[in-house]
Motif scaffolding. Sequence first.
Motif, short mmCIF file in Angstrom:
data_model
loop_
_atom_site.label_atom_id
_atom_site.label_comp_id
_atom_site.label_asym_id
_atom_site.label_seq_id
_atom_site.Cartn_x
_atom_site.Cartn_y
_atom_site.Cartn_z
N CYS A 110 -20.75 14.07 23.49
CA CYS A 110 -21.88 14.82 24.04
C CYS A 110 -23.02 14.79 23.03
O CYS A 110 -22.80 15.01 21.84
CB CYS A 110 -21.45 16.26 24.32
N ASP A 170 -22.77 10.23 32.55
CA ASP A 170 -23.65 11.30 33.02
C ASP A 170 -24.61 10.70 34.05
O ASP A 170 -25.61 10.07 33.71
CB ASP A 170 -24.42 11.87 31.83
N GLY A 174 -25.75 16.70 32.40
CA GLY A 174 -24.99 17.46 31.42
C GLY A 174 -23.49 17.44 31.67
O GLY A 174 -22.74 18.21 31.07
N LYS A 175 -23.05 16.55 32.57
CA LYS A 175 -21.63 16.41 32.88
C LYS A 175 -21.31 14.93 33.03
O LYS A 175 -22.18 14.13 33.38
CB LYS A 175 -21.27 17.13 34.19
N TYR A 209 -22.02 12.02 27.77
CA TYR A 209 -23.00 12.80 28.52
C TYR A 209 -23.98 13.47 27.55
O TYR A 209 -23.76 13.50 26.33
CB TYR A 209 -22.32 13.84 29.41
N LYS A 230 -26.66 16.82 26.55
CA LYS A 230 -27.07 18.20 26.75
C LYS A 230 -28.48 18.22 27.33
O LYS A 230 -29.36 17.51 26.85
CB LYS A 230 -27.04 18.97 25.43
#
Length: 276
Positions: free
Chosen positions: A111, A187, A215-216, A249, A251
């Motif tokens: 992430c 993402d 964000g996933k 992915y 943020k």
Amino acid sequence: GFIGKNLLRKINKKTNHISVISRKNKRNQNKINFIYSDIKNIKKKILYLKSLKPSILIHLAWEGIPDYGLKISKKNLSQQKIFFREINKLKTIKKIIVTGSCFEYGLLKGCYSETSNIKVKTPFSEAKINLYKFLKKNLNPSVSLVWLRLFYVYGKGQRTKGLIPYLLKNIQKNRKIVLNEPNAGRDFVNVNDVYKAILLFLKINKHGIYNVGNGKAFTPLFLAKYLIKKTGSSSQLIYKKGKKKILFYGKNNKLKKLGWKPNYDIRNGLVELLKK
């Protein structure tokens, strides 16, 4: 291109005077002024551009996608620098919005936020990073630079060789589906949410780097199974079992703080595409 066409459908043509630089020779239409040029030849058009007195540039150009190799990446970087040196002569420009890439983060796992370390892993990521550095160093101080790191954009008008168009086509025709990287989670962000982010920066006085993603992360295997279930397709899934799930992915908190949030998760985005 894919994002530009979708953006032009939604941008307010009553409150904005829009000119589009395009390699296709198009007639003006729907209150859009088309300028026939390649970015490397923009010097020939610079006097005309000055006469338009533009205040914002939305820059979406990058030749050759999905070719991320050394030759095309070096060509893009060289031509983009030529273009922006000329654009710098337009003193009326106050903001430039450029689409970067999640590939700038290097390793496609984990992430990442906008402050994460960037790691050059491919010629494409190196070219994008170097373009950002060039702009930060050379743009007029009065110009605000917005750099949007796009994650995996999908939606209406996407190139046919992308993962999601491939899945949709084969599932709707009940053909077998081969997944080489079934558990490589990505993402996925809908093109409608991307142009919504671009339009946001037309209205607000902000600059900097922003992730544009959901964000996933979702895997190709999840997407294929979800579509098969939704459609009742008899498509056969072919993939190597037991591969470890790797998620990549971004943020998106920084963009959300400005009032943006995605209207689409991957599920309702896929359902909408099934209706096309």
